[in-house]
Design an enzyme around this catalytic site. Structure first.
Site, mmCIF file in Angstrom:
data_model
loop_
_atom_site.group_PDB
_atom_site.id
_atom_site.type_symbol
_atom_site.label_atom_id
_atom_site.label_comp_id
_atom_site.label_asym_id
_atom_site.label_seq_id
_atom_site.Cartn_x
_atom_site.Cartn_y
_atom_site.Cartn_z
ATOM 1 N N ARG A 152 0.790 -1.179 0.105
ATOM 2 C CA ARG A 152 0.000 0.137 -0.025
ATOM 3 C C ARG A 152 0.900 1.273 -0.074
ATOM 4 O O ARG A 152 2.106 1.152 0.245
ATOM 5 C CB ARG A 152 -1.016 -0.018 1.104
ATOM 6 C CG ARG A 152 -0.579 -0.843 2.286
ATOM 7 C CD ARG A 152 0.501 -0.313 3.087
ATOM 8 N NE ARG A 152 0.505 0.983 3.571
ATOM 9 C CZ ARG A 152 1.387 1.949 3.677
ATOM 10 N NH1 ARG A 152 2.266 1.574 3.951
ATOM 11 N NH2 ARG A 152 0.905 3.122 3.849
ATOM 12 N N ALA A 186 0.770 5.285 -2.275
ATOM 13 C CA ALA A 186 0.796 5.493 -3.584
ATOM 14 C C ALA A 186 1.993 5.129 -4.251
ATOM 15 O O ALA A 186 1.709 4.395 -5.368
ATOM 16 C CB ALA A 186 0.276 7.018 -3.910
ATOM 17 N N ARG A 234 -7.310 -0.747 -7.337
ATOM 18 C CA ARG A 234 -7.736 0.257 -5.811
ATOM 19 C C ARG A 234 -8.087 1.754 -6.852
ATOM 20 O O ARG A 234 -7.161 2.231 -7.526
ATOM 21 C CB ARG A 234 -6.507 0.389 -5.028
ATOM 22 C CG ARG A 234 -6.480 -0.728 -4.023
ATOM 23 C CD ARG A 234 -5.585 -0.382 -2.926
ATOM 24 N NE ARG A 234 -6.500 0.344 -1.849
ATOM 25 C CZ ARG A 234 -5.908 0.928 -0.785
ATOM 26 N NH1 ARG A 234 -4.295 0.959 -0.578
ATOM 27 N NH2 ARG A 234 -6.857 1.645 -0.148
ATOM 28 N N GLN A 282 -1.796 1.700 10.029
ATOM 29 C CA GLN A 282 -0.560 1.938 9.378
ATOM 30 C C GLN A 282 0.408 2.844 9.986
ATOM 31 O O GLN A 282 1.774 2.649 9.834
ATOM 32 C CB GLN A 282 -0.790 2.640 7.854
ATOM 33 C CG GLN A 282 -1.583 1.744 6.849
ATOM 34 C CD GLN A 282 -3.162 1.796 6.993
ATOM 35 O OE1 GLN A 282 -3.721 2.438 7.938
ATOM 36 N NE2 GLN A 282 -3.779 1.455 5.948
ATOM 37 N N ASP A 297 -2.477 10.202 -1.818
ATOM 38 C CA ASP A 297 -2.787 9.124 -2.839
ATOM 39 C C ASP A 297 -3.270 9.817 -4.191
ATOM 40 O O ASP A 297 -3.053 9.135 -5.091
ATOM 41 C CB ASP A 297 -4.025 8.127 -2.167
ATOM 42 C CG ASP A 297 -3.336 7.398 -0.983
ATOM 43 O OD1 ASP A 297 -3.618 8.159 -0.037
ATOM 44 O OD2 ASP A 297 -3.081 6.567 -1.309
ATOM 45 N N ASN A 299 -6.009 11.805 0.912
ATOM 46 C CA ASN A 299 -5.050 11.022 1.599
ATOM 47 C C ASN A 299 -5.971 10.067 2.505
ATOM 48 O O ASN A 299 -7.162 10.199 2.557
ATOM 49 C CB ASN A 299 -4.166 11.969 2.352
ATOM 50 C CG ASN A 299 -3.010 11.115 3.220
ATOM 51 O OD1 ASN A 299 -2.494 10.068 2.424
ATOM 52 N ND2 ASN A 299 -2.563 11.505 4.214
ATOM 53 N N LYS A 300 -5.236 9.227 3.334
ATOM 54 C CA LYS A 300 -6.043 8.172 4.184
ATOM 55 C C LYS A 300 -6.821 9.114 5.232
ATOM 56 O O LYS A 300 -6.820 10.106 5.619
ATOM 57 C CB LYS A 300 -4.810 7.823 5.411
ATOM 58 C CG LYS A 300 -5.403 6.598 6.106
ATOM 59 C CD LYS A 300 -6.166 5.431 5.619
ATOM 60 C CE LYS A 300 -5.412 4.886 4.428
ATOM 61 N NZ LYS A 300 -6.169 4.107 3.742
#
Lengths: 364, 364
Positions: free
Chosen positions: B53, B55, B93, B205, B246, B256-257
């Protein structure tokens, strides 16, 4: 677990043997454990280890602690010792103001009684505080329900999406909860509601407790990570945020479970109403600057490091063995981010003048 | 786990047998598992199940996926089939733009080669993208380090407190990371740094990966819940926020996350610089409105319901069995909340004119 057999309150005096019993909330929803509180030390342990938690509930538990100080074999005899025990109970958790409020109130009632009546006076006062908080919750429910109903009117039958953080529900209070009371009231009236339940790391009071009690009441809900609320708000999936509080200054600053401030920021950024539901016992009438003055409890980092709701073993370690963690239990949301307060006296804006006006009038 | 034996990159082609190998990041930090990618299906599985995982890393993995489509027993023969396999990889994804960028680039190189040279052309291009991203990370590190150094100058020897969300580190990229590259660079130069590591639910993460790799590099850090950042900022305990992304639009909106947006709001509310570190491969030059247009992946709710990093068993269930959960993987931080971008070309403001200016000049 059979949801029908859950005790209706998280603390109670047993009618048969007179003992004070609580739901130990640490292992929910996987295990329902009922514990006895027989001594002041039991009470302090239950509060500090979060077998019980939530501002109104730790107030009531603290009040029963004063009763236990006067009762039993090692009952205290003099008022200086009573004061010392009361201070020990009050310092079990620093942020919630209800604990000190309820302990002081119970100690005062006991002190005013004849020396052989102090135990029963304290017990009576603890029970009275419990009933008061239960009634406060019902009133908060009625006032808050009107907010949900007025949103529902614009949604043509679609559910009102309410986001809440932590557990300010039945398990945190005595009956209906604070933040959840309007939800239960609306659900009973047939208003379609759906609750986004913030998981609420590190102890997952949302994922473990709020989800459990909403499920038991048949209220539609979805658990989300604490990270998700901002995105949901950006996408129009949240109509109103309602949270509880552990201490709110008379100027409107709100201490609540860590992470509340982030949701208030997101609500403001997306023009979503952000309400705080609280009984008057949670107001702090002494301090004016919540961010600077409310003490923020720092708890054991292991609560962050291990999976909540389970034993702390190597199998439940969530991070590298050698990485440190920090565990701030609360944050403070400045009044400027709060749309209003839902109290047992009604709803008011989050500013000193409005709060004082609401509480200066005789209760109706 | 012996931190000295960690592979230096999260993906590599083995010099001995030519196989593509990855660190399976799902069980870290408790178990270090090395997996082989032998087919396109292996690649799609590794990306969608988040064995890999981040980017830049999923871009490189996708590029090796194109190589694997051309290699091996079931090697594809015609360009239509190659395109079909590439689309399959790209759809593993949806949010990170690097995946499509790297796959298209590799497919183009392969397509331009003689038919018996396509496999090696694709392999060479995948390796070239890996080297490019490694170099991008080093450059991002150098530019970002200057930001940290300028903060350090005002702190008279006290550590610079950097908050980061998710893992935009070595495990997400090829070498230094994006958000972590400035931290590693500053640490190597002897600038005192301390990283607040957001746990980053649901897949942790931060707590699992960022803490692990910072620990391995000897960088001081503390894991916090995703809820804690706002409080730390209010208390002056965060000097700068640096995150990865990302996908970032050419107008400066940052996907982003999930949860990044909440930290950006808190940084703005407390006047703390909020930087996003990214290579140019993460810019989306097509869309202008990130909140409206970037597709946000919804993943399996079980990732929220079960403890991350372990098997999904009843023992690892974090909430009531019957409570549903939702799992939005990303959110979008509007450009107005971003102080600037740290790229391999230098640092720029989060606005279209500044971004275009930086990338219109020839690279130096």
């Amino acid at each position: 677990m059979d949801l029908q057999n859950i005790p209706s309150r998280p603390i109670w005096q047993d009618e048969k043997d007179g003992k004070i019993r609580i739901i130990d909330q640490r292992r929910l929803p996987h295990r329902l454990i009922i514990s006895e509180l027989n001594t002041v030390d039991d009470v302090i342990y239950a509060i500090s280890e979060m077998m019980v938690r939530g501002a109104p509930l730790i107030g009531v538990t603290g009040a029963y602690g004063v009763y236990l100080a006067f009762a039993g074999k090692e009952a205290i005899k003099d008022s200086r010792e009573a004061g010392r025990q009361a201070e020990r109970i009050k310092s079990a958790r620093p942020t919630a103001v209800n604990l000190a409020w309820a302990v002081d109130r119970t100690l005062e009632k006991a002190g005013a009684a004849e020396s052989d009546r102090r135990s029963s006076a304290a017990c009576g006062e603890a029970a009275a505080i419990a009933e008061l908080e239960a009634e406060n919750s019902r009133r908060i429910g009625r006032y808050g329900c009107s907010l949900i109903e007025s949103i529902a009117e614009k949604k043509s039958g679609k559910p009102v999406n309410i986001l809440t953080h932590c557990n300010a529900g039945r398990l945190a209070c005595i009956e209906e909860g604070t933040a959840t009371a309007p939800v239960y009231a609306a659900h009973r009236k047939g208003v379609p509601v759906h609750v986004w339940v913030d998981e609420t790391r590190p102890l997952n009071q949302g994922g473990r407790l709020t989800a459990w009690e909403l499920g038991a009441a048949g209220v539609p809900h979805t658990v989300i990570t604490d990270n998700a609320g901002g995105h949901l708000m950006q996408k129009g999936l949240v109509d109103i945020v309602i949270v509880g509080t552990d201490r709110t200054t008379y100027t409107g600053d709100v201490a609540n479970k860590i992470g509340t401030y982030l949701k208030a920021l997101a609500a403001r950024d997306n023009n979503i109403p952000f309400y705080v539901a609280l009984p008057s016992s949670t107001f702090d009438w002494q301090i004016s600057d919540g961010v600077a003055q409310i003490p923020i409890e720092e708890r054991d980092p292991d609560e962050v490091r291990y999976m909540p709701g389970f034993e702390k073993t190597g199998e439940n370690l969530l991070m590298p063995e050698n990485s440190p963690a920090a565990n701030y239990a609360f944050d403070v949301t400045p009044a400027r981010l709060v749309t209003g307060f839902i109290t047992e006296r009604g709803i008011c804006r989050a500013e000193e003048s409005a709060i004082r006006e609401l509480f200066s009038k005789p209760e109706t």
